[in-house]
Design a protein around this motif. Structure first.
Motif, PDB file in Angstrom:
ATOM      1  N   ASP A   1     -42.727  87.802  64.184  1.00 13.76           N
ATOM      2  CA  ASP A   1     -43.403  89.091  64.060  1.00 13.76           C
ATOM      3  C   ASP A   1     -44.842  88.854  63.621  1.00 13.76           C
ATOM      4  O   ASP A   1     -45.347  87.721  63.718  1.00 13.76           O
ATOM      5  CB  ASP A   1     -42.631  90.044  63.139  1.00 13.76           C
ATOM      6  N   THR A   2     -45.515  89.872  63.119  1.00 16.05           N
ATOM      7  CA  THR A   2     -46.965  89.758  62.891  1.00 16.05           C
ATOM      8  C   THR A   2     -47.401  90.063  61.468  1.00 16.05           C
ATOM      9  O   THR A   2     -48.593  89.941  61.161  1.00 16.05           O
ATOM     10  CB  THR A   2     -47.718  90.710  63.839  1.00 16.05           C
ATOM     11  N   VAL A   3     -46.475  90.453  60.602  1.00 18.49           N
ATOM     12  CA  VAL A   3     -46.839  90.848  59.236  1.00 18.49           C
ATOM     13  C   VAL A   3     -45.864  90.227  58.257  1.00 18.49           C
ATOM     14  O   VAL A   3     -44.648  90.263  58.474  1.00 18.49           O
ATOM     15  CB  VAL A   3     -46.834  92.384  59.070  1.00 18.49           C
ATOM     16  N   ASP A   4     -46.396  89.637  57.185  1.00 14.64           N
ATOM     17  CA  ASP A   4     -45.567  89.095  56.114  1.00 14.64           C
ATOM     18  C   ASP A   4     -46.354  89.216  54.821  1.00 14.64           C
ATOM     19  O   ASP A   4     -47.523  88.812  54.763  1.00 14.64           O
ATOM     20  CB  ASP A   4     -45.229  87.628  56.391  1.00 14.64           C
ATOM     21  N   PRO A   5     -45.754  89.749  53.755  1.00 16.66           N
ATOM     22  CA  PRO A   5     -46.488  89.909  52.490  1.00 16.66           C
ATOM     23  C   PRO A   5     -47.019  88.598  51.909  1.00 16.66           C
ATOM     24  O   PRO A   5     -47.944  88.625  51.090  1.00 16.66           O
ATOM     25  CB  PRO A   5     -45.433  90.529  51.556  1.00 16.66           C
ATOM     26  N   LEU A   6     -46.447  87.457  52.317  1.00 16.30           N
ATOM     27  CA  LEU A   6     -46.926  86.182  51.792  1.00 16.30           C
ATOM     28  C   LEU A   6     -48.323  85.830  52.289  1.00 16.30           C
ATOM     29  O   LEU A   6     -49.050  85.071  51.645  1.00 16.30           O
ATOM     30  CB  LEU A   6     -45.971  85.047  52.186  1.00 16.30           C
ATOM     31  N   TYR A   7     -48.698  86.380  53.451  1.00 17.65           N
ATOM     32  CA  TYR A   7     -49.903  85.915  54.131  1.00 17.65           C
ATOM     33  C   TYR A   7     -50.864  87.060  54.440  1.00 17.65           C
ATOM     34  O   TYR A   7     -50.477  88.226  54.520  1.00 17.65           O
ATOM     35  CB  TYR A   7     -49.525  85.219  55.449  1.00 17.65           C
ATOM     36  N   ILE A   8     -52.126  86.696  54.632  1.00 10.99           N
ATOM     37  CA  ILE A   8     -53.125  87.650  55.125  1.00 10.99           C
ATOM     38  C   ILE A   8     -53.077  87.623  56.647  1.00 10.99           C
ATOM     39  O   ILE A   8     -53.175  86.569  57.263  1.00 10.99           O
ATOM     40  CB  ILE A   8     -54.533  87.288  54.626  1.00 10.99           C
TER      41      ILE A   8
END
Length: 534
Positions: free
Chosen positions: A499-506
């Protein structure tokens, strides 16, 4: 792209790397074996392990708060091997006191010091810059002058920040004969900017702790601002800054100096992921050892800091006994790569990192899948420190119900159900073709162990960011997921989710972006999974 940027960075900072801190270079020659400036009385009553809290003058006259611990049988004449311990990021000088006493009880002089800029030590937080490396050598100077330390038997060790400084010191100070680096970094860029993606939670945590417990330098403040603000105009400066602070940049000097190096880390370390340690280990040519265990950042060795029984610190003691005392304890005859699976069981030994995942199985990523960006599908890597610690202690990694993941926001591929247990060891590798509707974007790949009910337990993940691609034109993506050791039970299957969104990363997905994943006969997409034969 990151490799090319790093190559350019080497040329930019080479003069600084070779010069190093002046104090460290000057300290490289062994100190004369003279009597220490203090007597056993300064450390307390005879027959007890003595502790002194002292001030040590570091680079440029900066005062470093420290404690020195000496063996209880010091009579003013004997010399002992010595171990210097730089503190972890944001922790006080008492961090290692329990381990220092244990080491002193077994015949070591131990000096632990608060790294510059933190707590009561002077100076500013330089993030393992040249002044920090010079400080380590200054502490060795002080140790030789003020304790019964043997100048021919000097070791350094540390957890996290202390581990990074220890490895850098071993590159700049030839007096160091043995190193134990626990939960540290070898490549700072590959740790916090892997896949050209900012690790938001990890850097945010470090930055917050730095401001709370220390006094950041102006350079650190600017780097944090640029990094978390996605200032791509200063990307090269950030890479130069990080590479200058990476032991991997100095591996030839570490090899030339000949220190025996032990590296330990956790599979789920969300601050310094394991891949960069494994790569660095392979480049070392002297005595070396690599240990990976379940857990998150610094959680495997945490109990040892309290003085409790601990595998990591047991290995550290054995390593120093062998390479500082010359004890024939067999650690040098064991398989140098030691792994503990997240699924449990005994330690596994390997002759080198390449042998860990000697067999590879490819999972075909067939079909064409289009996803919309800007929304978290529900698949994610968890929370920094917490998630992998829960996996370590409670066997509760981040989970997702794979059949319910929205296919408009997550591309999903699954293997067949396995008829026997699959022992995954090492780093899975993704190769695919991506077409974006925008010139920039971020994708995150997740590997899950999916049970009969469709519940996926996270095995690994990794982010990937691209810039400057032509919208509508396909391009290849090769992404190495974070290494791990995990046993997939019989009857389960593997699932790759992107996917394209993860709270770990910008993430760098413009509004309305879409990503399409495709495979062709000429260039098939696949996930390569490293397996260990039973």
């Amino acid at each position: 792209m990151r490799t090319a940027l790093r190559t350019a960075a080497i040329g930019t900072v080479s003069a600084a790397l070779l010069a190093g801190p002046a104090a460290a270079g000057a300290a490289a020659a062994p100190a004369p074996a003279v009597s220490p400036a203090v007597s056993p009385d300064a450390y307390g009553a005879s027959g007890a392990t003595g502790v002194r809290f002292v001030d040590i003058e570091g680079d440029g006259g900066t005062v470093l708060k420290a404690n020195a611990v000496v063996p209880s049988d010091w009579d003013g004449r004997r010399r002992y091997p010595a171990i210097v311990l730089p503190t972890s990021w944001g922790l006080p000088q008492t961090e290692y006191l329990a381990q220092a006493r244990k080491l002193a009880d077994s015949g070591y002089v131990v000096v632990s010091y608060n790294t510059r800029g933190f707590w009561q030590s002077g100076g500013r937080v330089e993030v393992a810059g040249p002044p920090d490396v010079a400080d380590a050598s200054a502490v060795i100077d002080w140790t030789l002058a003020n304790t019964p330390a043997d100048p021919q038997r000097i070791g350094v060790a540390g957890v996290s920040y202390g581990a990074g400084i220890s490895l850098l010191a071993a590159a700049h100070d030839k007096r160091i004969k043995a190193v134990v680096a626990m939960s540290g970094w070898a490549d700072l860029i590959d740790s916090i900017y892997s896949g050209r993606t900012q690790h938001r939670q990890a850097v945010g945590l470090l930055g917050g702790a730095g401001y709370l417990t220390g006094r950041p330098s102006d350079e650190m403040k600017q780097i944090l601002k640029d990094f978390l603000g996605s200032n791509l105009a200063r990307e090269q400066q950030m890479i130069d800054w990080g590479w200058k602070r990476s032991p991997a940049a100095y591996v030839d000097r570490i090899n030339d100096n000949g220190a025996a190096v032990m590296l330990g880390n956790a599979w789920g370390d969300t601050v310094f992921p394991p891949n960069q340690y494994a790569s660095f280990y392979e480049k070392l040519t002297g005595p070396k050892r690599l240990e990976f265990r379940p857990g998150d950042h610094a959680t495997p060795e945490g109990a040892g800091l309290l003085g409790l029984p601990n595998d990591v610190w047991t290995s550290a003691h054995r390593w120093f006994d062998r390479y500082l005392k010359g004890v024939d304890n067999g650690i040098d005859r064991e398989q140098p790569v030691q792994l503990a699976s997240r699924s449990g069981g005994a330690y596994e030994g390997y002759p080198d990192w390449k042998s860990v995942g000697a067999t590879e199985r490819k999972i075909a990523l067939d079909g064409r899948k289009k996803i919309y960006a800007n929304l978290d599908s529900g698949a994610n890597g968890g929370t920094v420190i917490l998630s992998s610690a829960l996996d370590q202690f409670l066997k509760l990694p981040p989970m997702a119900v794979v059949p319910f993941l929205p296919r408009s926001f997550a591309a999903v591929w699954q293997s067949e159900r396995y008829g026997s247990e699959q022992r995954l060891r090492g780093a899975a590798k993704l190769h695919t073709t991506v077409t974006s509707t925008k010139k920039s974007g971020t994708l995150v790949a997740y590997l899950y162990d999916v049970g009969p009910l469709g519940i996926g337990r996270l095995i690994s993940n990794a982010p990937y960011t691209f810039h400057g691609e032509t919208p509508g034109r396909p391009f290849n993506v090769d992404l190495e997921l974070f290494a791990t050791a995990y046993d997939v039970p019989a009857g389960h299957r593997l699932a790759l989710v992107v996917d394209t969104v993860d709270p770990l990363y910008i993430e760098h997905n413009p509004s309305g972006a879409q990503l399409t994943f495709s495979s062709s006969a000429a260039d098939p997409s696949y996930l390569s999974v490293p397996l260990r034969k039973k």
